[in-house]
Design a protein around this motif. Sequence first.
Motif, mmCIF file in Angstrom:
data_model
loop_
_atom_site.group_PDB
_atom_site.id
_atom_site.type_symbol
_atom_site.label_atom_id
_atom_site.label_comp_id
_atom_site.label_asym_id
_atom_site.label_seq_id
_atom_site.Cartn_x
_atom_site.Cartn_y
_atom_site.Cartn_z
ATOM 1 N N VAL A 105 56.469 45.229 26.169
ATOM 2 C CA VAL A 105 55.785 45.822 27.322
ATOM 3 C C VAL A 105 54.607 44.984 27.810
ATOM 4 C CG1 VAL A 105 56.478 48.157 26.652
ATOM 5 C CG2 VAL A 105 54.228 47.332 26.039
ATOM 6 N N ALA A 106 54.152 44.041 26.998
ATOM 7 C CA ALA A 106 52.971 43.250 27.350
ATOM 8 C C ALA A 106 53.173 42.511 28.670
ATOM 9 C CB ALA A 106 52.650 42.270 26.227
ATOM 10 N N GLY A 107 52.229 42.712 29.585
ATOM 11 C CA GLY A 107 52.252 42.044 30.872
ATOM 12 C C GLY A 107 53.251 42.590 31.877
ATOM 13 N N LYS A 108 53.940 43.653 31.546
ATOM 14 C CA LYS A 108 55.003 44.195 32.396
ATOM 15 C C LYS A 108 54.520 45.384 33.221
ATOM 16 C CE LYS A 108 58.491 41.848 30.557
ATOM 17 N NZ LYS A 108 59.373 40.973 31.251
ATOM 18 N N THR A 109 55.213 45.595 34.317
ATOM 19 C CA THR A 109 55.105 46.847 35.053
ATOM 20 C C THR A 109 56.126 47.784 34.434
ATOM 21 O OG1 THR A 109 54.368 45.844 37.116
ATOM 22 C CG2 THR A 109 55.477 47.975 37.286
ATOM 23 N N ILE A 110 55.697 48.969 34.113
ATOM 24 C CA ILE A 110 56.561 49.965 33.498
ATOM 25 C C ILE A 110 56.801 51.097 34.496
ATOM 26 C CG2 ILE A 110 56.832 51.601 31.586
ATOM 27 C CD1 ILE A 110 56.665 48.627 30.690
ATOM 28 N N ILE A 111 58.060 51.458 34.669
ATOM 29 C CA ILE A 111 58.400 52.657 35.425
ATOM 30 C C ILE A 111 58.678 53.739 34.383
ATOM 31 C CG2 ILE A 111 60.019 53.760 37.011
ATOM 32 C CD1 ILE A 111 60.595 50.954 38.156
ATOM 33 N N LEU A 112 57.753 54.653 34.247
ATOM 34 C CA LEU A 112 57.882 55.758 33.305
ATOM 35 C C LEU A 112 58.614 56.891 34.018
ATOM 36 C CD1 LEU A 112 57.053 56.878 30.478
ATOM 37 C CD2 LEU A 112 55.018 57.806 31.614
ATOM 38 N N VAL A 113 59.779 57.258 33.511
ATOM 39 C CA VAL A 113 60.615 58.252 34.178
ATOM 40 C C VAL A 113 60.511 59.598 33.456
ATOM 41 C CG1 VAL A 113 62.985 58.886 34.810
ATOM 42 C CG2 VAL A 113 62.236 56.517 35.013
ATOM 43 N N ASP A 114 60.221 60.636 34.228
ATOM 44 C CA ASP A 114 60.204 61.999 33.701
ATOM 45 C C ASP A 114 60.815 62.913 34.759
ATOM 46 O OD1 ASP A 114 59.782 63.995 31.861
ATOM 47 O OD2 ASP A 114 57.601 63.933 31.951
ATOM 48 N N ASP A 115 61.211 64.084 34.346
ATOM 49 C CA ASP A 115 61.830 65.000 35.309
ATOM 50 C C ASP A 115 60.783 65.782 36.088
ATOM 51 O OD1 ASP A 115 61.167 66.403 32.986
ATOM 52 O OD2 ASP A 115 62.836 67.799 33.164
ATOM 53 N N VAL A 116 59.787 66.330 35.398
ATOM 54 C CA VAL A 116 58.791 67.184 36.046
ATOM 55 C C VAL A 116 57.387 66.740 35.637
ATOM 56 C CG1 VAL A 116 57.936 69.548 36.304
ATOM 57 C CG2 VAL A 116 60.381 69.146 36.050
ATOM 58 N N TYR A 117 56.510 66.640 36.621
ATOM 59 C CA TYR A 117 55.101 66.322 36.408
ATOM 60 C C TYR A 117 54.336 67.609 36.662
ATOM 61 C CZ TYR A 117 50.680 63.729 37.035
ATOM 62 O OH TYR A 117 49.398 63.242 36.923
ATOM 63 N N THR A 118 53.741 68.155 35.607
ATOM 64 C CA THR A 118 53.024 69.418 35.755
ATOM 65 C C THR A 118 51.519 69.162 35.798
ATOM 66 O OG1 THR A 118 54.819 70.545 34.601
ATOM 67 C CG2 THR A 118 52.770 71.765 34.835
#
Length: 153
Positions: A105-118
């Motif tokens: 993950v170092a130096g990367k853009t991460i797309i964190l995927v979740d179904d619902v953001y509460t």
Amino acid sequence: MRLKYGARLGLAELIGQHMERFSDEVSTDALIIPVPLHRWRLWSRGFNQSVLIGKALSKQIGLAMHSDILVRKNATPPLRSMPAKKRRKIVNEAFLIPSNVGDRVAGKTIILVDDVYTTGSTANACAKLLKKFGAERVLVFCWARVLSDYDKA
């Protein structure tokens, strides 16, 4: 809810297609990482909706999805009826990144995927950990956002 609790797995494909429109500013070396379920919840439900959505998004935008980087180490109770402060406390230490994959993950853009953001507690706990391991940026892609009374005003 139909995907998560009704096992309408085909909806993950539709959700991934809709999320694609938000990927324009994402670099070609970004990683898709779904919010993990604890193994007991995965066993009882039979699937992780965030992984299914992540796979669909991966197919749509051509980025790799990695479901082995972020691990839910603690079995947490269902959070849907809890206030934000309690949620934060429960998920604060619920996740880990195994030492043998942390460098990915170092130096990367991460797309964190979740179904619902509460309340953002889960996303924030995951993002904090990913940043600790050197992620440059964490973008949260979710299908639904629950609005509190404060948000509606």
